[in-house]
Scaffold this motif. Structure first.
Motif, mmCIF file in Angstrom:
data_model
loop_
_atom_site.group_PDB
_atom_site.id
_atom_site.type_symbol
_atom_site.label_atom_id
_atom_site.label_comp_id
_atom_site.label_asym_id
_atom_site.label_seq_id
_atom_site.Cartn_x
_atom_site.Cartn_y
_atom_site.Cartn_z
ATOM 1 N N SER A 70 -8.135 7.597 -10.556
ATOM 2 C CA SER A 70 -7.033 6.702 -10.188
ATOM 3 C C SER A 70 -5.914 6.761 -11.244
ATOM 4 O O SER A 70 -4.723 6.806 -10.910
ATOM 5 C CB SER A 70 -7.571 5.271 -10.061
ATOM 6 O OG SER A 70 -6.529 4.341 -10.034
ATOM 7 N N ASP A 71 -6.318 6.793 -12.499
ATOM 8 C CA ASP A 71 -5.384 6.888 -13.623
ATOM 9 C C ASP A 71 -4.563 8.179 -13.498
ATOM 10 O O ASP A 71 -3.327 8.186 -13.618
ATOM 11 C CB ASP A 71 -6.226 6.887 -14.920
ATOM 12 C CG ASP A 71 -5.418 6.636 -16.173
ATOM 13 O OD1 ASP A 71 -4.275 7.082 -16.228
ATOM 14 O OD2 ASP A 71 -5.952 6.002 -17.110
ATOM 15 N N TYR A 72 -5.289 9.277 -13.216
ATOM 16 C CA TYR A 72 -4.632 10.580 -13.059
ATOM 17 C C TYR A 72 -3.651 10.538 -11.865
ATOM 18 O O TYR A 72 -2.537 11.052 -11.950
ATOM 19 C CB TYR A 72 -5.705 11.656 -12.857
ATOM 20 C CG TYR A 72 -5.151 13.020 -12.549
ATOM 21 C CD1 TYR A 72 -4.637 13.828 -13.565
ATOM 22 C CD2 TYR A 72 -5.129 13.510 -11.241
ATOM 23 C CE1 TYR A 72 -4.122 15.088 -13.284
ATOM 24 C CE2 TYR A 72 -4.611 14.766 -10.947
ATOM 25 C CZ TYR A 72 -4.106 15.546 -11.973
ATOM 26 O OH TYR A 72 -3.580 16.788 -11.688
ATOM 27 N N THR A 73 -4.069 9.899 -10.780
ATOM 28 C CA THR A 73 -3.223 9.796 -9.573
ATOM 29 C C THR A 73 -1.918 9.087 -9.917
ATOM 30 O O THR A 73 -0.841 9.488 -9.467
ATOM 31 C CB THR A 73 -3.970 9.017 -8.453
ATOM 32 O OG1 THR A 73 -5.247 9.622 -8.253
ATOM 33 C CG2 THR A 73 -3.188 9.013 -7.150
ATOM 34 N N GLN A 74 -2.035 8.043 -10.741
ATOM 35 C CA GLN A 74 -0.862 7.275 -11.162
ATOM 36 C C GLN A 74 0.091 8.164 -11.980
ATOM 37 O O GLN A 74 1.294 8.195 -11.731
ATOM 38 C CB GLN A 74 -1.337 6.057 -11.973
ATOM 39 C CG GLN A 74 -0.303 5.364 -12.818
ATOM 40 C CD GLN A 74 0.671 4.531 -11.968
ATOM 41 O OE1 GLN A 74 0.568 4.492 -10.750
ATOM 42 N NE2 GLN A 74 1.603 3.884 -12.626
ATOM 43 N N THR A 75 -0.463 8.934 -12.941
ATOM 44 C CA THR A 75 0.372 9.820 -13.761
ATOM 45 C C THR A 75 1.003 10.912 -12.891
ATOM 46 O O THR A 75 2.190 11.217 -13.014
ATOM 47 C CB THR A 75 -0.477 10.472 -14.878
ATOM 48 O OG1 THR A 75 -1.213 9.444 -15.524
ATOM 49 C CG2 THR A 75 0.378 11.178 -15.902
ATOM 50 N N LEU A 76 0.196 11.457 -11.994
ATOM 51 C CA LEU A 76 0.674 12.522 -11.110
ATOM 52 C C LEU A 76 1.851 12.051 -10.252
ATOM 53 O O LEU A 76 2.773 12.814 -9.975
ATOM 54 C CB LEU A 76 -0.495 12.968 -10.215
ATOM 55 C CG LEU A 76 -0.366 14.281 -9.459
ATOM 56 C CD1 LEU A 76 -0.251 15.466 -10.413
ATOM 57 C CD2 LEU A 76 -1.582 14.484 -8.541
ATOM 58 N N THR A 186 1.317 1.038 -4.221
ATOM 59 C CA THR A 186 0.628 1.845 -5.241
ATOM 60 C C THR A 186 -0.856 1.487 -5.338
ATOM 61 O O THR A 186 -1.598 2.108 -6.096
ATOM 62 C CB THR A 186 1.276 1.654 -6.629
ATOM 63 O OG1 THR A 186 1.217 0.270 -6.966
ATOM 64 C CG2 THR A 186 2.706 2.141 -6.657
ATOM 65 N N LYS A 187 -1.281 0.484 -4.593
ATOM 66 C CA LYS A 187 -2.709 0.137 -4.602
ATOM 67 C C LYS A 187 -3.355 0.795 -3.382
ATOM 68 O O LYS A 187 -2.818 0.714 -2.271
ATOM 69 C CB LYS A 187 -2.943 -1.378 -4.527
ATOM 70 C CG LYS A 187 -1.984 -2.231 -5.329
ATOM 71 C CD LYS A 187 -2.089 -2.076 -6.819
ATOM 72 C CE LYS A 187 -0.941 -2.824 -7.463
ATOM 73 N NZ LYS A 187 -0.701 -2.517 -8.832
ATOM 74 N N GLY A 188 -4.494 1.427 -3.622
ATOM 75 C CA GLY A 188 -5.193 2.085 -2.522
ATOM 76 C C GLY A 188 -4.544 3.405 -2.129
ATOM 77 O O GLY A 188 -4.692 3.848 -0.998
ATOM 78 N N ARG A 189 -3.831 4.044 -3.067
ATOM 79 C CA ARG A 189 -3.258 5.364 -2.783
ATOM 80 C C ARG A 189 -4.383 6.385 -2.644
ATOM 81 O O ARG A 189 -5.399 6.271 -3.339
ATOM 82 C CB ARG A 189 -2.409 5.827 -3.985
ATOM 83 C CG ARG A 189 -1.026 5.306 -4.005
ATOM 84 C CD ARG A 189 -0.275 5.948 -5.137
ATOM 85 N NE ARG A 189 -0.809 5.522 -6.418
ATOM 86 C CZ ARG A 189 -0.063 5.246 -7.481
ATOM 87 N NH1 ARG A 189 1.246 5.364 -7.412
ATOM 88 N NH2 ARG A 189 -0.596 4.867 -8.608
#
Ligand SMILES: Nc1ncnc2c1ncn2[C@@H]1O[C@H](COP(=O)(O)OS(=O)(=O)O)[C@@H](OP(=O)(O)O)[C@H]1O
Length: 224
Positions: A70-76, A186-189
């Motif tokens: 999830s952290d990576y998804t946010q950075t991506l 941005t929640k549940g992406r």
């Protein structure tokens, strides 16, 4: 009662200056502050304890493997050109050596971070909320939060419905409105598909830390 918050981890003078800008906490009110990075910030426990030893602490935790993805998804979403999750995970892919200096991995070693807090706060002053249960049973998890804060259980099942499209519970009525309210976009992406071998390697890596965390908190979060 949660005392007035530390608005950031600045030095004392600027912290006090910021505190002075904040409204006073009146009788019957609880002041809360949410800063996810506190849990993993070395200086935070000492500073919060110095401000007020009685501060109640709430930490939301989820499976560290999903957390890392999830952290990576946010950075991506902000930097689409970063290397793949798989390549960032390893210091050396051939030997399977995990890069524990990568923050997405490091943050999920909950037992290690908790040790810092236990130098300053008793375990009973910290509530651990399950991120998974916040989705599967939000009222139950918020029941624990209300009990921990010494509040009457006002928020119950009646306040939620499950939005299947979003895959998250939503509030039937937002505060001060008659309309339903769901968490933001941005929640549940959707998360990127990660090589299952890498996921398994991460599961193996986190297992001992998770076990230690269950032991320290007296709560099995069921991540294995
Ligand atoms: N209330 C609640 N219940 C359960 N899960 C929740 C909740 N709020 C946030 N989340 C999930 O936590 C992940 C990170 O969300 P953040 O709030 O930090 O959002 S953000 O990354 O800063 O935008 C992100 O996870 P993923 O969606 O799986 O990537 C959020 O969906």
């Amino acid at each position: 009662m949660i005392p007035r918050p530390i608005p950031g981890l600045q030095d004392c003078a600027s912290r006090r200056a910021k505190q002075d800008l904040m409204p006073r906490t009146l009788d019957g009110q609880i002041t809360m502050e949410k800063t996810p990075s506190y849990f993993v910030t070395k200086e935070a426990p000492a500073r919060i304890s110095a401000m007020s030893k009685g501060t109640k602490l709430i930490v939301v935790v989820r499976d560290p493997v999903t957390r890392a993805i999830s952290d990576y998804t946010q950075t991506l979403s902000k930097k689409p050109d970063i290397p793949t999750f798989e390549s960032l995970t390893f210091k050396n892919r051939t030997t399977g050596l995990i890069d524990t200096s990568w923050s997405a991995i490091q943050i999920g070693i909950y037992a290690k971070h908790l040790e810092n807090w236990l130098l300053y706060f008793p375990i009973g002053q910290i509530l651990f909320v399950s991120g998974e249960r916040l989705i599967s049973d939000p009222a139950g998890e918020l029941g624990r939060v209300q009990d921990f804060l010494g509040l009457k259980r006002i928020i119950t099942d009646k306040h939620f419905y499950f939005n299947k499209t979003k895959g998250f519970p939503c509030l039937k009525k937002a505060e001060g409105s008659s309309k339903p309210h769901c968490l933001g976009k941005t929640k549940g992406r959707p998360h990127p598909e990660i090589d299952q071998e890498v996921v398994q390697r991460l599961r193996d890596f986190y297992r001992p830390f998770n076990m230690k965390f269950y032991q320290m908190t007296g709560h099995d979060f069921g991540w294995d």
